[in-house]
Design a protein around this motif. Structure first.
Motif, mmCIF file in Angstrom:
data_model
loop_
_atom_site.group_PDB
_atom_site.id
_atom_site.type_symbol
_atom_site.label_atom_id
_atom_site.label_comp_id
_atom_site.label_asym_id
_atom_site.label_seq_id
_atom_site.Cartn_x
_atom_site.Cartn_y
_atom_site.Cartn_z
ATOM 1 N N THR A 101 37.577 59.797 49.756
ATOM 2 C CA THR A 101 38.438 59.696 48.667
ATOM 3 C C THR A 101 39.644 59.290 49.129
ATOM 4 O O THR A 101 40.266 58.140 47.986
ATOM 5 N N LEU A 102 40.001 58.640 51.030
ATOM 6 C CA LEU A 102 41.323 57.893 50.683
ATOM 7 C C LEU A 102 40.992 56.530 50.597
ATOM 8 O O LEU A 102 41.447 55.473 50.812
ATOM 9 N N PHE A 103 39.382 56.049 51.488
ATOM 10 C CA PHE A 103 39.341 54.848 52.106
ATOM 11 C C PHE A 103 38.150 54.073 51.395
ATOM 12 O O PHE A 103 38.067 52.846 51.637
ATOM 13 N N HIS A 104 37.814 55.245 50.090
ATOM 14 C CA HIS A 104 36.748 54.424 49.479
ATOM 15 C C HIS A 104 35.230 53.955 50.206
ATOM 16 O O HIS A 104 34.533 52.981 49.479
ATOM 17 N N VAL A 105 34.977 54.732 51.158
ATOM 18 C CA VAL A 105 33.733 54.182 51.687
ATOM 19 C C VAL A 105 32.472 54.619 51.137
ATOM 20 O O VAL A 105 32.334 55.908 50.466
ATOM 21 N N ASP A 106 32.035 54.052 51.335
ATOM 22 C CA ASP A 106 29.908 54.707 50.887
ATOM 23 C C ASP A 106 29.484 56.035 51.973
ATOM 24 O O ASP A 106 30.154 56.187 52.264
ATOM 25 N N LEU A 107 29.057 56.586 50.563
ATOM 26 C CA LEU A 107 28.673 57.512 51.109
ATOM 27 C C LEU A 107 27.886 57.409 52.682
ATOM 28 O O LEU A 107 28.906 58.913 53.061
ATOM 29 N N VAL A 108 26.545 56.877 52.404
ATOM 30 C CA VAL A 108 26.017 57.002 53.809
ATOM 31 C C VAL A 108 26.439 56.867 55.109
ATOM 32 O O VAL A 108 27.069 57.413 56.141
ATOM 33 N N PRO A 109 27.656 55.914 55.206
ATOM 34 C CA PRO A 109 28.495 55.504 55.965
ATOM 35 C C PRO A 109 29.391 56.490 56.573
ATOM 36 O O PRO A 109 29.706 56.365 57.346
ATOM 37 N N ALA A 110 29.963 57.333 55.524
ATOM 38 C CA ALA A 110 31.251 58.058 55.752
ATOM 39 C C ALA A 110 30.511 58.939 55.867
ATOM 40 O O ALA A 110 30.964 59.944 57.114
ATOM 41 N N ILE A 111 28.581 59.202 55.759
ATOM 42 C CA ILE A 111 28.281 60.919 57.222
ATOM 43 C C ILE A 111 28.071 60.144 57.774
ATOM 44 O O ILE A 111 27.978 61.634 59.069
ATOM 45 N N PHE A 112 27.682 59.282 58.162
ATOM 46 C CA PHE A 112 27.475 58.824 59.517
ATOM 47 C C PHE A 112 28.455 59.070 60.650
ATOM 48 O O PHE A 112 29.152 59.316 60.950
ATOM 49 N N ALA A 113 29.816 58.624 59.822
ATOM 50 C CA ALA A 113 31.049 58.918 60.488
ATOM 51 C C ALA A 113 31.705 59.738 60.967
ATOM 52 O O ALA A 113 31.907 59.994 62.074
ATOM 53 N N GLY A 114 30.984 60.570 59.891
ATOM 54 C CA GLY A 114 31.814 62.420 59.762
ATOM 55 C C GLY A 114 31.125 63.160 60.956
ATOM 56 O O GLY A 114 31.290 63.700 61.416
ATOM 57 N N ALA A 115 29.142 62.606 61.252
ATOM 58 C CA ALA A 115 28.189 62.686 62.066
ATOM 59 C C ALA A 115 28.980 62.662 63.619
ATOM 60 O O ALA A 115 29.379 63.581 64.915
ATOM 61 N N ALA A 116 29.660 61.351 63.491
ATOM 62 C CA ALA A 116 29.762 61.613 65.240
ATOM 63 C C ALA A 116 31.418 61.897 65.110
ATOM 64 O O ALA A 116 31.334 61.452 66.373
ATOM 65 N N LEU A 117 31.926 62.089 64.360
ATOM 66 C CA LEU A 117 32.971 63.159 64.886
ATOM 67 C C LEU A 117 32.679 65.376 65.587
ATOM 68 O O LEU A 117 33.815 65.544 65.733
ATOM 69 N N THR A 118 31.374 64.711 65.148
ATOM 70 C CA THR A 118 30.835 66.289 65.262
ATOM 71 C C THR A 118 30.206 66.441 67.277
ATOM 72 O O THR A 118 30.745 67.813 67.286
ATOM 73 N N ILE A 122 26.561 56.741 71.168
ATOM 74 C CA ILE A 122 25.928 57.075 70.675
ATOM 75 C C ILE A 122 24.952 57.102 69.468
ATOM 76 O O ILE A 122 24.548 55.904 69.057
ATOM 77 N N PHE A 123 26.049 57.517 69.009
ATOM 78 C CA PHE A 123 26.341 57.734 67.351
ATOM 79 C C PHE A 123 27.525 56.199 67.197
ATOM 80 O O PHE A 123 26.090 55.942 65.641
ATOM 81 N N ALA A 124 28.228 55.927 67.515
ATOM 82 C CA ALA A 124 28.286 54.648 66.890
ATOM 83 C C ALA A 124 27.540 53.469 67.394
ATOM 84 O O ALA A 124 27.094 52.233 66.326
ATOM 85 N N ALA A 125 26.691 53.109 68.392
ATOM 86 C CA ALA A 125 25.504 52.572 68.902
ATOM 87 C C ALA A 125 24.841 52.858 67.514
ATOM 88 O O ALA A 125 23.642 51.408 67.103
ATOM 89 N N VAL A 126 23.999 54.008 67.237
ATOM 90 C CA VAL A 126 23.204 53.648 66.356
ATOM 91 C C VAL A 126 23.088 53.380 64.913
ATOM 92 O O VAL A 126 22.578 52.574 64.469
ATOM 93 N N GLY A 127 25.201 53.926 64.721
ATOM 94 C CA GLY A 127 24.827 53.266 63.863
ATOM 95 C C GLY A 127 25.183 51.780 63.271
ATOM 96 O O GLY A 127 24.545 51.461 62.228
ATOM 97 N N SER A 128 25.582 51.103 64.126
ATOM 98 C CA SER A 128 25.798 50.089 64.220
ATOM 99 C C SER A 128 24.441 49.114 64.173
ATOM 100 O O SER A 128 24.288 48.239 63.759
#
Length: 467
Positions: free
Chosen positions: A168-185, A406-412
């Motif tokens: 909503t704030l940065f207009h990131v696509d849903l799949v990348p946003a889900i991945f970044a949200g998952a890294a926060l967990t 690890i999350f960042a590495a997998v996403g990258s």
């Protein structure tokens, strides 16, 4: 074939492609590993001593020491899995003093970094085994419901807030946003547990809830990572894989504890009959490594197996003796883990003067706030514990450490993350990893000072019983 050649042959997969002689490279690999360990131990000891003298957790010094000797500052340690092709200072030094050609230097550097990475993984297994020994299984079971609530809230809150905010704030696509949200967990149990042990709050109610929640968080994190990795590759989530991970996690943890308790009398009987050195330590490590292997086979983390082994053996009458025997091994291997975490962290993404970093820093600021608030609020969810330090519980869940990386590495690697989003996740990992240890020590400080002020007789009464 010489012994040293056989030793490094499993790490030498790329040697054939580089047309490098294994017998020629093996001694140089050993030299590179030895120099790397010298750098790691110097960095951990100097950083730890400095932090101890200014009343900061020594583990924070080990992390900072790793940053200094890693890719961010001195480039003494450079890991091949980080995607960098720049040789480390150690590699250049060895090349200049031995006359290696470039292909041989590349193989030596890559293989040595793999060896250090393996030692790092063994180090965190030893740390979690040690933490399991020091933990109280009955206490963990007693706080199980509270720990479960803390873990679930600590996963759901930052994931939902992070994903929704990025979309909503940065207009990131849903799949990348889900991945970044998952890294926060994620939650780094290793960093928090080390700090709790240093300030002698590991067996406190807060410490038990934090450790229990962090273990559950680790399991949930594995499941979340599997889900988002599948989403990144295929665009769909395999429900069967998610169900498998959940069932295998529960079966592994519960089954290991139950079977371990049933077999502990046989274990103790065997230990008492052994007459050679290491009659207690070696069978205990075998038990920990077997459980770690089983965890990996089940697509879980080896550290969960090591922690479970420590929990089971911590319930036996050999607990105190085993704690003393594992300490020198922990002193040797655990610093490798923390220094490597720091060495892999690239703080150049924090430079606002670099135009490419600015978008990432803006996103990072949002992710850092969500990452901290999303975990701190978990302290407010603890029930049935009047007078408990809720701030300590929330802050204890904050550090992301190696799990976030690890999350960042997998996403990258999957290509799903933009450079700005990837940088934002790395900044979030850096900030949460480094701010949590001093904050945790700060919120516990009044209680620690009070316990230190107690007469020795009162402290002895409050100590957990042996066995």
């Amino acid at each position: 074939m010489p012994l040293i050649t056989l030793l490094f042959e499993p790490f030498f997969a790329n040697a054939a492609a580089e047309s490098v002689n294994l017998a020629e490279a093996a001694p140089l690999i050993l030299a590179a590993v030895l120099l790397s360990l010298v750098v790691i131990y110097l960095a951990s000891k100097m950083g730890g001593e400095i932090c101890a003298r200014i009343n900061f957790p020594p583990v924070l010094g080990e992390l900072v020491g790793g940053v200094v000797v890693g890719i961010s500052v001195l480039h003494l340690l450079v890991f091949s899995e980080g995607g960098t092709t720049e040789p480390s200072v150690l590699t250049t030094f060895i090349q200049q003093t031995t006359g290696m050609d470039d292909p041989l230097a590349t193989v030596v550097a890559n293989t040595a970094s793999e060896v250090i990475a393996v030692l790092s993984e063994i180090g965190v297994m030893i740390l979690l085994f040690e933490i399991g020994l020091e933990s109280d299984l009955e206490g963990l079971l007693k706080v199980g419901p509270q720990a479960a609530v803390v873990a679930v809230v600590g996963v759901v809150a930052p994931f939902v807030a992070g994903t929704f905010g990025l979309v909503t704030l940065f207009h990131v696509d849903l799949v990348p946003a889900i991945f970044a949200g998952a890294a926060l967990t994620a939650t780094s149990i290793g960093i928090t547990a080390k700090v709790l042990a240093e300030i002698q709050r590991l067996t406190s109610p807060e410490g038990q809830i934090i450790i229990g929640a962090a273990v559950l968080d680790d399991i949930l994190g594995i499941i979340v990572l599997a889900v988002v990795a599948s989403l990144a590759k295929t665009g769909t989530v395999e429900i069967s894989n998610v169900i498998y991970l959940i069932i295998s996690s529960v079966v592994f943890l519960v089954g290991s504890v139950v079977v371990g308790r049933l077999l502990s009398p046989f274990f103790l009987g065997m230990v008492d009959r052994l007459t050679t050195r290491g009659n207690l330590l070696i069978p205990s490590l075998i038990f920990a490594f077997v459980l770690g292997y089983v965890a990996v086979i089940l697509q879980l983390e080896a550290i969960l197996g090591a922690f479970t082994a420590g929990l089971v053996l911590g319930e036996t009458e050999k607990r105190r003796e085993l704690e003393e025997q594992i300490l020198p091994i922990a002193d040797m291997l655990v610093p490798v883990f923390f220094v490597c975490v720091g060495a892999r962290t690239d703080i150049s993404v924090l430079n606002p003067l670099e135009p490419a970093n600015r978008a990432g820093l803006i996103i990072a600021s949002f992710l850092v706030v969500v990452a901290i608030v999303g975990k701190v609020v978990t302290g407010a969810t603890v029930f049935g514990q009047p007078g408990i330090n809720r701030w300590a519980i929330g802050i204890g869940m904050v550090p992301r450490g190696e799990v976030g990386l690890i999350f960042a590495a997998v996403g990258s690697a999957s290509g799903v993350l933009s450079k700005a989003l990837d940088a934002g996740i790395i900044v979030m990992v850096i900030v949460t990893t480094f701010v949590a240890p001093p904050l945790l020590r700060l919120v516990f400080k009044p209680e620690v000072e009070e316990s230190e002020a107690l007469p020795s007789s009162e402290v002895a009464v409050e100590s957990p019983p042996e066995g």
